[in-house]
Design an enzyme around this catalytic site. Structure first.
Site, PDB file in Angstrom:
ATOM      1  N   GLU C  76     -26.719  34.083  -3.650  1.00  0.00           N
ATOM      2  CA  GLU C  76     -25.409  33.486  -3.394  1.00  0.00           C
ATOM      3  C   GLU C  76     -24.947  33.614  -1.948  1.00  0.00           C
ATOM      4  O   GLU C  76     -23.748  33.629  -1.672  1.00  0.00           O
ATOM      5  CB  GLU C  76     -24.377  34.119  -4.316  1.00  0.00           C
ATOM      6  CG  GLU C  76     -24.686  33.901  -5.792  1.00  0.00           C
ATOM      7  CD  GLU C  76     -23.487  34.247  -6.640  1.00  0.00           C
ATOM      8  OE1 GLU C  76     -22.874  33.304  -7.182  1.00  0.00           O
ATOM      9  OE2 GLU C  76     -23.158  35.432  -6.752  1.00  0.00           O
ATOM     10  N   HIS C  95     -17.901  39.469  -1.411  1.00  0.00           N
ATOM     11  CA  HIS C  95     -17.965  38.837  -2.738  1.00  0.00           C
ATOM     12  C   HIS C  95     -18.251  39.915  -3.763  1.00  0.00           C
ATOM     13  O   HIS C  95     -19.184  40.699  -3.605  1.00  0.00           O
ATOM     14  CB  HIS C  95     -19.069  37.783  -2.802  1.00  0.00           C
ATOM     15  CG  HIS C  95     -19.365  37.353  -4.212  1.00  0.00           C
ATOM     16  ND1 HIS C  95     -18.409  36.807  -5.032  1.00  0.00           N
ATOM     17  CD2 HIS C  95     -20.501  37.424  -4.956  1.00  0.00           C
ATOM     18  CE1 HIS C  95     -18.950  36.540  -6.223  1.00  0.00           C
ATOM     19  NE2 HIS C  95     -20.215  36.911  -6.205  1.00  0.00           N
ATOM     20  N   HIS C  97     -17.612  41.305  -8.220  1.00  0.00           N
ATOM     21  CA  HIS C  97     -17.195  41.085  -9.616  1.00  0.00           C
ATOM     22  C   HIS C  97     -16.275  42.217 -10.039  1.00  0.00           C
ATOM     23  O   HIS C  97     -16.312  42.646 -11.188  1.00  0.00           O
ATOM     24  CB  HIS C  97     -18.409  41.052 -10.539  1.00  0.00           C
ATOM     25  CG  HIS C  97     -19.573  40.291 -10.019  1.00  0.00           C
ATOM     26  ND1 HIS C  97     -20.877  40.672 -10.242  1.00  0.00           N
ATOM     27  CD2 HIS C  97     -19.643  39.155  -9.277  1.00  0.00           C
ATOM     28  CE1 HIS C  97     -21.699  39.810  -9.658  1.00  0.00           C
ATOM     29  NE2 HIS C  97     -20.975  38.889  -9.059  1.00  0.00           N
ATOM     30  N   HIS C 166     -16.422  34.783 -13.002  1.00  0.00           N
ATOM     31  CA  HIS C 166     -17.433  35.253 -12.075  1.00  0.00           C
ATOM     32  C   HIS C 166     -16.948  36.427 -11.221  1.00  0.00           C
ATOM     33  O   HIS C 166     -17.488  37.509 -11.310  1.00  0.00           O
ATOM     34  CB  HIS C 166     -17.874  34.071 -11.209  1.00  0.00           C
ATOM     35  CG  HIS C 166     -18.970  34.380 -10.246  1.00  0.00           C
ATOM     36  ND1 HIS C 166     -19.762  33.416  -9.680  1.00  0.00           N
ATOM     37  CD2 HIS C 166     -19.404  35.551  -9.716  1.00  0.00           C
ATOM     38  CE1 HIS C 166     -20.652  33.988  -8.862  1.00  0.00           C
ATOM     39  NE2 HIS C 166     -20.447  35.265  -8.869  1.00  0.00           N
TER      40      HIS C 166
END
Lengths: 249, 249, 249, 249
Positions: C76, C95, C97, C166
């Site tokens: 990603e 980024h 979760h 996500h």
């Protein structure tokens, strides 16, 4: 088991309950004397994480120490003495303020066994209301025999009881069992509160609770051994630090 | 991979599941024998944190140990044997009581994938009700082949299933995958419960769940390596303490 | 600051985000190259806790590595490249979760600043719906430039954005700032969910949010120094364990 | 107690509050000078976990440092000075953003004592709204004497007060007492929120709160000794790491 072995286990129980978050600076665990059922063992007034063998004192059924030698007693030792008096089956007792149980003590919500690990809760959990015996202006503490006796009456034949706005009491027929109960009552409270928010809960029925409780009693060595192994390393540091408190007494 | 490598990974899986809070004193993980699909490997009855290579035993498809040599078996080994019997695709199984999943097992709330990490949950999660096979008075445990078979039937083709008032079962085609599933099913339960309190939840649809599951399978080495590195230091202390339990057996 | 210093800070950011629970086996943090704004630095595909200086690679604005030398990239990485392309003000991106934010990503609930620590959230938080660009059957991952561009468009001028089912993206003008934002966005989510259950919430208004954000930016060294000191000891053990993953690549 | 002993206790209080999760990179604790009631002691601007004796500065009742020697002050030192000015009974103050209290600060829900450990909360808890004095566009911080005075007025005679969208203030007549209050106010918030979801809550009445508070004050050495022993080991590592921040000042 020798008295020395019993004291070692009581010290371990103190450390385990601290490690698992059942007690913090407050709370205590006792065990009935193995030779004289009219006596029980309980630490001097100290945070459980710092308890050593030399802190363990003997108490009589009146809740008074038999070998104080200047050591200070927990104010609420009458929780222990009065339950031992009326429950000859009880060999060990934990009193704590473990967090997930407090909300159940102050609302009308009955603590019930949500899974097999907490079968010992049976079909209901008594809640002791100190106002019934002590009136509306106590300091919430079980600071004499009269309040201890009222609490013991409220516990009745149960394995576990809540104390409104204060905490809880677990009783058992061994130290390992009562430690197990104190830990999983706390877990049950957390899970039951969560489940009640999801929907209608299917609790263990009485037969399932009794059966699961019996099965867990048979396997109580396994978690005890795990908990005991976990405290070994961490307690060493703690007790060194506790010397400060030790010297101040 | 040699049998020795498989046993090492099974020991690591035990420690990882303990470290990540999926198992405590209870719960177990097994793996199918790499050469003989009619056998599987599972520790003797022990808290997972303390399992070593010498604790790993072999079992047959009847759930009975092939090389016990006095070592005690987990009561609920039939969870493993009966699933392996009907699911040739399954290579590894975790049974646990991990906390966030219990509330889903006792309410009518369906566990569903809230994010890509738990795509393996697919579109629904079966719940095993022991009363259906065992009647209203079991002790909740899968203590024989009949109950194991009923559980396996309830699991069906799923990757994950709940057991009412008890816990859950994760299955996978590798040890790494099943450990991943056991850990993220627990996380999913926590997040789903939270999300349901915030509003109406958009779950992964079936295509998204399948796609995410496939993508995660390809990357399963990454979290496994992390988890394995985390247990290395802490387990050393634990297993020393576990010698106590070891000698008692 | 030399490139070496920047790499050291990026390694520290990886460890801090892991220690503080923002990332686990997954998630990543990048920083724009200090001399060439058309490049950015990002670890090879590895759990953040195990990242070392030798794992840091350079990427171009197309999201492709410039010095891979056999090292595997995060799938990603286009999250980073596409945001850097359209946001010249952005110097660092996280980024993750992180758990408390997931429920906000899948319900209609707007993440808003509940206290001064999260003033950077401003008056609203965008939510990226991958179905809008990728259709109903993606694997939820930002695995190409097109999806990365759609995400970047959804982020717009914000400091923080959610990704449905996500995770989330934090952007900042320094590594320290973006780490701060990733950590306190997670805290804000936890506290906002809790507050919404207690009653109607008074959020920071726009002026308060802007003012608090400015004040926090000025003090961002203080938490960074704390976090960095906390990871020093624990990371040493972790990275040793990570050698296993390192050798397998 | 010598000034040196007081400084040692203040350093310990910083570490304890950090260890127990009341403060993180932010928050501070002060104590009134033992010889001159017109002065108080407070660390230079630093995360509490890293504070050492050499970081402790003296402040006057105007909130300005008396011996800065280049050391930077906390922006919000006026919280301390203005409360000391109007509350001669107050000897120690904690300001924090501890998480469970934030939701109570932004909703109309009154924080009340749910159990005997938090009797010091009395029958209600004031909430400071900075908009009343500072208008709708502050940065939420108590960055001058005027805002400090407004906060102090809002605290009134209470032992504990909330600050909307910001945090809380605990005051006490000893360092040990104020640390106790800051820790158990946080616990109370967590438990009260949980209890309110279960049903109607029976709080301590005024007499019970007053009685329990008195009893806890008498036993404040016990948790303090425990907390102090817990920080001894962990702080050593932290302060080494904090040298980085130290050198940057």
């Amino acid at each position: 088991m020798s008295a020395k072995g019993l004291i070692e286990d009581l010290v371990a129980a103190n450390h385990i309950l601290s490690q698992e978050g059942v007690v913090d600076g407050f709370g205590h665990v006792s065990v009935r004397h193995e030779k004289d059922p009219e006596r029980f063992l309980l630490s001097r007034s100290l945070a459980p994480a710092g308890v050593r063998a030399s802190d363990i004192m003997e108490y009589g059924m009146d809740g008074e120490p038999l070998n104080a030698r200047g050591r200070k007693s927990y104010l609420e030792r009458y929780i222990h003495s009065e339950i031992y008096r009326v429950r000859p089956d009880v060999v060990a007792i934990v009193h704590s303020h473990s967090p997930a149980l407090i909300p159940f003590s102050v609302t009308g919500t009955t603590l019930r066994p949500i899974y097999h690990m907490s079968g010992f809760l049976g079909s209901t959990t008594p809640v002791f209301e100190i106002r019934d015996e002590g009136g509306p202006a106590t300091d919430m503490l079980i600071r004499d025999r009269k309040l201890g006796a009222a609490l013991a009456k409220s516990v009745g034949r149960a394995a576990f009881a809540l104390m409104r706005g204060h905490g809880s009491v677990a009783v058992g027929n061994t130290l390992k069992q009562v430690v197990y109960r104190a830990i999983y009552a706390e877990v049950n409270a957390r899970l039951q509160a969560e489940a009640m928010r999801l929907g209608t809960v299917t609790y263990l029925n009485e037969a399932e609770a009794a059966g699961a409780s019996l099965a867990n009693d048979a396997g109580v060595d396994r978690p005890w051994d795990l908990w005991r192994s976990k405290v070994t390393a961490s307690v060493r540091t703690m007790t060194r630090g506790q010397n400060r408190g030790r010297l101040r007494k």
